[in-house]
Design a protein around this motif. Sequence first.
Motif, PDB file in Angstrom:
ATOM      1  N   TRP A  75      35.354  33.669  37.987  1.00 24.84           N
ATOM      2  CA  TRP A  75      36.743  34.051  38.142  1.00 24.84           C
ATOM      3  C   TRP A  75      36.974  34.703  39.484  1.00 24.84           C
ATOM      4  O   TRP A  75      36.153  35.430  39.988  1.00 24.84           O
ATOM      5  CB  TRP A  75      37.282  34.856  36.974  1.00 24.84           C
TER       6      TRP A  75
ATOM      7  N   GLU B  17      43.866  34.214  27.770  1.00 27.11           N
ATOM      8  CA  GLU B  17      44.427  35.062  26.720  1.00 27.11           C
ATOM      9  C   GLU B  17      44.318  34.398  25.355  1.00 27.11           C
ATOM     10  O   GLU B  17      44.716  33.253  25.193  1.00 27.11           O
ATOM     11  CB  GLU B  17      45.889  35.366  27.021  1.00 27.11           C
TER      12      GLU B  17
ATOM     13  N   GLY C 255      41.110  40.996  37.531  1.00 29.41           N
ATOM     14  CA  GLY C 255      41.285  41.322  36.118  1.00 29.41           C
ATOM     15  C   GLY C 255      40.121  40.864  35.265  1.00 29.41           C
ATOM     16  O   GLY C 255      39.106  40.365  35.756  1.00 29.41           O
ATOM     17  N   ASP C 256      40.296  41.018  33.946  1.00 27.93           N
ATOM     18  CA  ASP C 256      39.289  40.567  32.984  1.00 27.93           C
ATOM     19  C   ASP C 256      39.378  39.064  32.803  1.00 27.93           C
ATOM     20  O   ASP C 256      40.463  38.479  32.867  1.00 27.93           O
ATOM     21  CB  ASP C 256      39.519  41.242  31.630  1.00 27.93           C
TER      22      ASP C 256
ATOM     23  N   SER D  25      43.071  32.995  36.447  1.00 29.72           N
ATOM     24  CA  SER D  25      43.879  33.942  35.675  1.00 29.72           C
ATOM     25  C   SER D  25      43.157  34.252  34.362  1.00 29.72           C
ATOM     26  O   SER D  25      42.273  33.512  33.938  1.00 29.72           O
ATOM     27  CB  SER D  25      45.269  33.374  35.402  1.00 29.72           C
ATOM     28  N   THR D  26      43.545  35.348  33.739  1.00 29.31           N
ATOM     29  CA  THR D  26      42.936  35.775  32.482  1.00 29.31           C
ATOM     30  C   THR D  26      43.169  34.728  31.398  1.00 29.31           C
ATOM     31  O   THR D  26      44.260  34.181  31.275  1.00 29.31           O
ATOM     32  CB  THR D  26      43.547  37.122  32.048  1.00 29.31           C
TER      33      THR D  26
ATOM     34  N   PHE E 146      38.552  37.451  29.909  1.00 27.50           N
ATOM     35  CA  PHE E 146      39.097  37.229  28.571  1.00 27.50           C
ATOM     36  C   PHE E 146      39.957  38.404  28.152  1.00 27.50           C
ATOM     37  O   PHE E 146      39.622  39.556  28.427  1.00 27.50           O
ATOM     38  CB  PHE E 146      37.972  37.076  27.535  1.00 27.50           C
ATOM     39  N   GLN E 147      41.047  38.101  27.438  1.00 26.66           N
ATOM     40  CA  GLN E 147      41.875  39.135  26.830  1.00 26.66           C
ATOM     41  C   GLN E 147      42.150  38.708  25.396  1.00 26.66           C
ATOM     42  O   GLN E 147      42.687  37.621  25.155  1.00 26.66           O
ATOM     43  CB  GLN E 147      43.189  39.311  27.575  1.00 26.66           C
ATOM     44  N   ILE E 148      41.754  39.556  24.458  1.00 25.94           N
ATOM     45  CA  ILE E 148      41.941  39.275  23.038  1.00 25.94           C
ATOM     46  C   ILE E 148      43.012  40.232  22.521  1.00 25.94           C
ATOM     47  O   ILE E 148      42.877  41.449  22.672  1.00 25.94           O
ATOM     48  CB  ILE E 148      40.626  39.446  22.264  1.00 25.94           C
ATOM     49  N   SER E 149      44.066  39.694  21.929  1.00 24.67           N
ATOM     50  CA  SER E 149      45.191  40.507  21.461  1.00 24.67           C
ATOM     51  C   SER E 149      44.777  41.419  20.318  1.00 24.67           C
ATOM     52  O   SER E 149      43.826  41.137  19.590  1.00 24.67           O
ATOM     53  CB  SER E 149      46.334  39.603  20.981  1.00 24.67           C
TER      54      SER E 149
ATOM     55  N   LYS F 282      45.870  34.667  21.990  1.00 22.71           N
ATOM     56  CA  LYS F 282      47.051  35.264  21.374  1.00 22.71           C
ATOM     57  C   LYS F 282      47.176  34.950  19.891  1.00 22.71           C
ATOM     58  O   LYS F 282      47.917  35.606  19.196  1.00 22.71           O
ATOM     59  CB  LYS F 282      48.312  34.754  22.084  1.00 22.71           C
TER      60      LYS F 282
END
Length: 70
Positions: free
Chosen positions: A51, A31, A55-56, A28-29, A58-61, A33
């Motif tokens: 992965w 995140e 999806g991506d 899973s990504t 990494f996710q950066i808010s 936060k």
Amino acid sequence: NAIVHALDQCLVSGGVLYIPTGNYLVRSTLEFKANLPMTIQGDGMSSVLLWAFDGDLFQISAGQKATIVS
């Protein structure tokens, strides 16, 4: 799961998430936060994150910044 749990702990107070030598399958990504200073560090090319989803990784808010991603 171990990487996600360790990342969650770093998001509480900052710190270093160390990923030792090995291949790690992330499902899973990851995140980011919280806007806390933290580092994800491994053993160079010996620490491999793979992965297994579309999806991506990494996710950066919004409002946060990454200084180095490699």
